[in-house]
Motif scaffolding. Structure first.
Motif, PDB file in Angstrom:
ATOM      1  N   GLY A 399      64.760   4.384  21.002  1.00 39.04           N
ATOM      2  CA  GLY A 399      65.445   4.950  22.152  1.00 39.04           C
ATOM      3  C   GLY A 399      64.657   6.111  22.708  1.00 39.04           C
ATOM      4  N   PRO A 400      65.320   6.972  23.441  1.00 38.56           N
ATOM      5  CA  PRO A 400      66.736   6.881  23.825  1.00 38.56           C
ATOM      6  C   PRO A 400      66.954   5.868  24.937  1.00 38.56           C
ATOM      7  CG  PRO A 400      65.718   8.768  24.856  1.00 38.56           C
ATOM      8  CD  PRO A 400      64.663   8.167  23.970  1.00 38.56           C
ATOM      9  N   GLN A 401      68.211   5.629  25.254  1.00 36.54           N
ATOM     10  CA  GLN A 401      68.587   4.743  26.360  1.00 36.54           C
ATOM     11  C   GLN A 401      68.161   3.293  26.139  1.00 36.54           C
ATOM     12  OE1 GLN A 401      70.435   5.968  29.128  1.00 36.54           O
ATOM     13  NE2 GLN A 401      70.568   7.784  27.863  1.00 36.54           N
ATOM     14  N   PHE A 402      68.100   2.876  24.884  1.00 41.72           N
ATOM     15  CA  PHE A 402      67.776   1.479  24.588  1.00 41.72           C
ATOM     16  C   PHE A 402      68.835   0.574  25.230  1.00 41.72           C
ATOM     17  CE2 PHE A 402      68.346  -2.295  21.888  1.00 41.72           C
ATOM     18  CZ  PHE A 402      67.051  -2.790  21.853  1.00 41.72           C
ATOM     19  N   THR A 423      63.706   0.682  27.652  1.00 44.42           N
ATOM     20  CA  THR A 423      64.212   1.790  26.860  1.00 44.42           C
ATOM     21  C   THR A 423      63.445   3.056  27.200  1.00 44.42           C
ATOM     22  OG1 THR A 423      64.717   2.520  24.590  1.00 44.42           O
ATOM     23  CG2 THR A 423      62.647   1.352  24.914  1.00 44.42           C
ATOM     24  N   GLY A 424      63.998   4.193  26.815  1.00 48.60           N
ATOM     25  CA  GLY A 424      63.325   5.474  27.037  1.00 48.60           C
ATOM     26  C   GLY A 424      63.789   6.169  28.288  1.00 48.60           C
ATOM     27  N   TYR A 425      63.449   7.441  28.379  1.00 49.54           N
ATOM     28  CA  TYR A 425      63.809   8.217  29.562  1.00 49.54           C
ATOM     29  C   TYR A 425      63.013   7.731  30.765  1.00 49.54           C
ATOM     30  CZ  TYR A 425      66.145  11.534  26.441  1.00 49.54           C
ATOM     31  OH  TYR A 425      66.977  12.113  25.521  1.00 49.54           O
ATOM     32  N   LYS A 426      63.692   7.564  31.879  1.00 51.15           N
ATOM     33  CA  LYS A 426      63.009   7.115  33.097  1.00 51.15           C
ATOM     34  C   LYS A 426      62.277   8.262  33.780  1.00 51.15           C
ATOM     35  CE  LYS A 426      66.293   3.404  34.136  1.00 51.15           C
ATOM     36  NZ  LYS A 426      67.211   2.829  35.145  1.00 51.15           N
ATOM     37  N   PHE A 427      62.798   9.468  33.614  1.00 51.27           N
ATOM     38  CA  PHE A 427      62.231  10.604  34.327  1.00 51.27           C
ATOM     39  C   PHE A 427      61.727  11.641  33.327  1.00 51.27           C
ATOM     40  CE2 PHE A 427      65.210   8.512  37.220  1.00 51.27           C
ATOM     41  CZ  PHE A 427      64.352   8.250  38.276  1.00 51.27           C
ATOM     42  N   SER A 428      62.410  12.728  33.100  1.00 47.55           N
ATOM     43  CA  SER A 428      61.927  13.739  32.170  1.00 47.55           C
ATOM     44  C   SER A 428      61.764  13.130  30.775  1.00 47.55           C
ATOM     45  CB  SER A 428      62.923  14.906  32.098  1.00 47.55           C
ATOM     46  OG  SER A 428      62.504  15.875  31.174  1.00 47.55           O
ATOM     47  N   GLY A 429      60.562  13.238  30.224  1.00 49.90           N
ATOM     48  CA  GLY A 429      60.286  12.664  28.917  1.00 49.90           C
ATOM     49  C   GLY A 429      59.787  11.245  28.951  1.00 49.90           C
ATOM     50  N   SER A 430      59.583  10.692  30.161  1.00 52.76           N
ATOM     51  CA  SER A 430      59.152   9.295  30.269  1.00 52.76           C
ATOM     52  C   SER A 430      57.763   9.075  29.673  1.00 52.76           C
ATOM     53  CB  SER A 430      59.155   8.856  31.732  1.00 52.76           C
ATOM     54  OG  SER A 430      58.233   9.616  32.490  1.00 52.76           O
ATOM     55  N   ASP A 431      56.923  10.099  29.681  1.00 44.34           N
ATOM     56  CA  ASP A 431      55.550   9.930  29.205  1.00 44.34           C
ATOM     57  C   ASP A 431      55.480   9.623  27.720  1.00 44.34           C
ATOM     58  OD1 ASP A 431      56.578  12.481  28.830  1.00 44.34           O
ATOM     59  OD2 ASP A 431      54.605  13.426  28.788  1.00 44.34           O
ATOM     60  N   THR A 432      56.514   9.940  26.967  1.00 43.70           N
ATOM     61  CA  THR A 432      56.492   9.662  25.530  1.00 43.70           C
ATOM     62  C   THR A 432      57.526   8.627  25.092  1.00 43.70           C
ATOM     63  OG1 THR A 432      57.988  11.530  25.131  1.00 43.70           O
ATOM     64  CG2 THR A 432      55.608  11.956  24.968  1.00 43.70           C
ATOM     65  N   THR A 433      58.478   8.277  25.948  1.00 46.04           N
ATOM     66  CA  THR A 433      59.544   7.369  25.509  1.00 46.04           C
ATOM     67  C   THR A 433      59.672   6.094  26.330  1.00 46.04           C
ATOM     68  OG1 THR A 433      61.232   8.469  26.861  1.00 46.04           O
ATOM     69  CG2 THR A 433      60.887   9.324  24.631  1.00 46.04           C
ATOM     70  N   ALA A 434      59.285   6.108  27.605  1.00 45.60           N
ATOM     71  CA  ALA A 434      59.510   4.946  28.464  1.00 45.60           C
ATOM     72  C   ALA A 434      58.668   3.759  28.010  1.00 45.60           C
ATOM     73  CB  ALA A 434      59.182   5.284  29.915  1.00 45.60           C
ATOM     74  N   GLN A 435      59.301   2.608  27.865  1.00 47.00           N
ATOM     75  CA  GLN A 435      58.591   1.390  27.485  1.00 47.00           C
ATOM     76  C   GLN A 435      59.499   0.186  27.688  1.00 47.00           C
ATOM     77  OE1 GLN A 435      58.041   1.053  23.068  1.00 47.00           O
ATOM     78  NE2 GLN A 435      59.026   3.065  23.044  1.00 47.00           N
ATOM     79  N   THR A 436      58.899  -0.987  27.601  1.00 47.56           N
ATOM     80  CA  THR A 436      59.639  -2.247  27.686  1.00 47.56           C
ATOM     81  C   THR A 436      59.322  -3.059  26.437  1.00 47.56           C
ATOM     82  OG1 THR A 436      59.670  -2.269  30.098  1.00 47.56           O
ATOM     83  CG2 THR A 436      59.911  -4.385  28.995  1.00 47.56           C
ATOM     84  N   LEU A 437      60.347  -3.622  25.826  1.00 47.04           N
ATOM     85  CA  LEU A 437      60.205  -4.322  24.556  1.00 47.04           C
ATOM     86  C   LEU A 437      60.543  -5.801  24.726  1.00 47.04           C
ATOM     87  CD1 LEU A 437      62.121  -1.683  22.404  1.00 47.04           C
ATOM     88  CD2 LEU A 437      59.648  -1.836  22.740  1.00 47.04           C
ATOM     89  N   PRO A 455      53.563   2.137  29.538  1.00 46.53           N
ATOM     90  CA  PRO A 455      53.068   2.453  30.880  1.00 46.53           C
ATOM     91  C   PRO A 455      51.579   2.772  30.871  1.00 46.53           C
ATOM     92  CG  PRO A 455      55.027   3.750  30.332  1.00 46.53           C
ATOM     93  CD  PRO A 455      54.568   3.107  29.067  1.00 46.53           C
ATOM     94  N   ALA A 456      50.942   2.580  32.018  1.00 44.62           N
ATOM     95  CA  ALA A 456      49.583   3.069  32.192  1.00 44.62           C
ATOM     96  C   ALA A 456      49.609   4.591  32.088  1.00 44.62           C
ATOM     97  CB  ALA A 456      49.042   2.638  33.557  1.00 44.62           C
ATOM     98  N   THR A 457      48.552   5.161  31.520  1.00 40.12           N
ATOM     99  CA  THR A 457      48.500   6.591  31.286  1.00 40.12           C
ATOM    100  C   THR A 457      48.734   7.374  32.578  1.00 40.12           C
ATOM    101  OG1 THR A 457      46.942   6.245  29.466  1.00 40.12           O
ATOM    102  CG2 THR A 457      47.081   8.471  30.375  1.00 40.12           C
ATOM    103  N   GLY A 458      49.686   8.308  32.520  1.00 42.71           N
ATOM    104  CA  GLY A 458      49.974   9.162  33.660  1.00 42.71           C
ATOM    105  C   GLY A 458      50.858   8.549  34.719  1.00 42.71           C
ATOM    106  N   LEU A 459      51.349   7.318  34.509  1.00 46.57           N
ATOM    107  CA  LEU A 459      52.140   6.638  35.534  1.00 46.57           C
ATOM    108  C   LEU A 459      53.480   6.137  34.994  1.00 46.57           C
ATOM    109  CD1 LEU A 459      49.361   4.577  37.369  1.00 46.57           C
ATOM    110  CD2 LEU A 459      50.593   6.577  38.241  1.00 46.57           C
ATOM    111  N   SER A 460      54.055   6.872  34.047  1.00 50.55           N
ATOM    112  CA  SER A 460      55.312   6.441  33.428  1.00 50.55           C
ATOM    113  C   SER A 460      56.548   6.926  34.170  1.00 50.55           C
ATOM    114  CB  SER A 460      55.378   6.948  31.989  1.00 50.55           C
ATOM    115  OG  SER A 460      55.386   8.373  31.966  1.00 50.55           O
TER     116      SER A 460
END
Length: 569
Positions: A399-402, A423-437, A455-460
């Motif tokens: 997670g979060p937001q799974f 899953t993951g934060y879409k906005f704040s914190g997206s660089d470390t949590t946003a992903q698709t499983l 995500p591509a680096t810097g574009l999450s």
């Protein structure tokens, strides 16, 4: 003799120590970033801050086209030492400079060097300083732009924000077994200017069709379906089993049922649509319409519509639920309701999908609960066919937001539909949590994800907010994720809302990977805003990808919006 041997060992150790020290010293120079990170052709006396480590007084910076020793038309007029972690370079970018990424090479007066790879970009003349776009990746061709500029300078479609939501399906107009057109459902608008369209595209080229491909007669393209209704998400299916694609849109909930005129009609083999509003059930579900999905849940060959409802809120605390609707006799009927399984399933109904992921006969209902109380945050509930309130199993993951976004398709092409979970934060914190499983089918209780799409680096930033799509492109599975508010680097403040990007992952998938392709607007010239990737549409079975940039200015029309059609080479 023994003394000589000891001396040799000592000298060898000393040599190794000195060599290690030399390598360490050389590696101390590090080039991390530039600000601004991009500049257009023709920039003169531009100050660029270089951040890194190990810089010394007298250090010099050089610009080279990435991977080469070609300065590419970038002249460094001077380099000013600001400290061991910062330099300022004064640049002139020639009017004909190479439009490309650039490496930055820093050389200290002692001869030691450090290089930052692809830390700067030269962009087309007229592009705002600090802004750049990945453009069209190698392997794809931009074949069409659906909103054109008229001779009077205005956009051809002026309902604004074209490309809010996109879904595309093939259609055989005369039922001869050959697909005649690709039906692209596209929403647009903001308060007071909403409109919904159908674009008809050539299945071979992706270009808009000026004439009916069966009769050769001129036809209306695009078709205007509805005004005054707003949507940022859409799904496609077939609610009456007639082989003509139907569409459902979110926000202002409507079902669009398609039909094709017969051979004896005055306008034979012509596509048209009828709109039906989807009414919330009684009970005060203020969160009705949190999500939508479409699929055949009762096995009769016609799709049902699933609508997520977040509940009634504090003033009317009805529990979250998913409502199942069936089309018939010119209208929609609520035939089943699935309520949250328990009070820990927070956000139940925030996402929903329909498909056969467990391998047993019949399609399953899959419901996301990104606020569920689980160790990592969020859960996905699977209701196997035949769907019943009391029969389900739960999936969890990082997670979060799974479970905030769901899709079902055979993206790994093994013959079994797969479950795709955002899953993951879409906005704040997206660089470390946003992903698709990807949970490879068949999926059962206890199944864990097989593929992690990053995500591509810097574009999450704004991962899948609001759209992504799954399917296949000819011989490959595809997962397409939009990040409409992301921008390369941190110096592109002049593009309102972000440049945006589209991350495309294609099979075979690694256990963990970044996108195979990254798309951006073809140019940043002529518009002060884009939000590229807001709308996303994979065309099942065809080599096309549609991407909406719903805030893009076109000609004299601010925020007209654009839809780009790409074809895989």
């Amino acid at each position: 003799m023994k003394m000589l041997r000891y001396t040799s060992v000592f000298l060898a150790i000393l040599g190794a120590f000195l060599l290690a020290g030399s390598v360490s010293a050389t590696a101390q120079i590090q080039v991390d970033s530039t600000n601004p990170s991009a500049a257009p052709q023709g920039s003169i006396n531009l100050s660029v801050t270089i951040s890194g480590n190990g810089f010394k007084k007298g250090a010099k910076a050089q610009w080279f086209v990435t991977g080469t020793t070609n300065p590419g038309g970038v002249t460094v007029n001077s380099t000013t030492f600001k400290g061991s972690t910062q330099l300022t370079a004064n640049l002139t970018v020639a009017a004909n400079a190479v439009i490309s990424g650039f490496d930055i090479l820093v050389t200290n007066t002692d001869g030691r060097t450090g290089k930052g790879t692809d830390k700067f970009a030269v962009t087309q003349k007229g592009t705002p300083i600090g802004c750049s776009t990945p453009g069209t990746p190698s392997g794809f061709t931009l074949v069409a732009e659906l909103n054109t500029v008229q001779p009077n300078g205005a956009a051809s479609i002026t309902s604004l924000r074209l490309g809010n939501a996109i879904r595309v399906r093939p259609l055989d107009l005369n039922r001869d077994g050959i697909v005649d057109t690709l039906v692209a459902f596209v929403t647009s608008g903001q308060t007071g200017s909403e409109a919904t369209y159908i674009f008809l595209l050539d299945p071979a080229t992706g270009l808009p069709q000026a004439n009916n491909p069966v009769t050769g007669a001129a036809w209306q393209n695009p078709l205007a379906l509805l005004t005054g209704a707003f949507s940022t998400a859409a799904v496609a299916g077939d609610v009456n089993g007639d082989g003509v694609p139907d569409f459902v849109m979110l926000n202002n909930l409507y079902l669009f049922v398609g039909s094709v005129s017969g051979a004896s009609s005055p306008t034979p083999y012509t596509l048209s649509y009828t709109a039906y509003p989807i009414q919330a059930p009684p009970g005060g579900y203020s969160g009705f319409g949190a999500s939508i999905a479409i699929g055949d849940l009762d096995g009769d060959g016609a799709d049902e519509i699933a609508v997520g409802a977040a509940g009634g809120g504090k003033k009317n605390p009805v529990p979250p639920a998913v409502f199942i609707y069936k089309f018939g006799s010119g209208g929609l009927t609520n035939v089943q309701t699935i309520q949250w399984p328990n009070s820990s399933a927070g956000g139940f109904g925030s996402a929903v999908a329909v498909g056969n992921i467990d391998g047993n006969p019949g399609n399953d209902l899959v419901v996301g609960a990104p606020g569920a109380s689980t160790p990592n945050g969020g859960a996905v509930y699977v209701y196997p066919a035949p769907v019943q309130q009391s029969s389900y199993f739960m999936l969890t993951g990082p997670g979060p937001q799974f479970g905030e976004g769901l899709g079902i398709a055979d993206v790994n092409l093994d013959g079994f539909p797969d479950l795709v979970v955002n899953t993951g934060y879409k906005f704040s914190g997206s660089d470390t949590t946003a992903q698709t499983l990807i949970f490879a089918g068949n999926v059962h209780a206890g199944t864990t994800y097989t593929n992690e799409l990053l995500p591509a680096t810097g574009l999450s930033y704004s991962w899948a907010a609001p759209n992504f799509d799954v399917g296949n492109m000819l011989t490959g599975g595809a997962v397409a994720v939009g990040t409409p508010n992301a921008s390369i680097g941190n110096s592109c403040s002049s593009i309102g809302g972000g440049v945006g990007a589209l991350h495309l992952f294609t099979s075979p998938f690694a256990s963990s990977q970044q996108p195979n392709y990254v798309f951006g607007p073809p140019t940043l010239v002529g518009s002060s805003q884009f939000s590229f990737g807001y709308g996303v549409g994979v065309v099942p079975g065809y080599p096309f990808l549609l991407v909406g940039a719903h805030l893009q200015d076109l000609g004299t029309t601010s925020q007209a919006g654009q839809v780009y059609v790409y074809k895989k080479n």
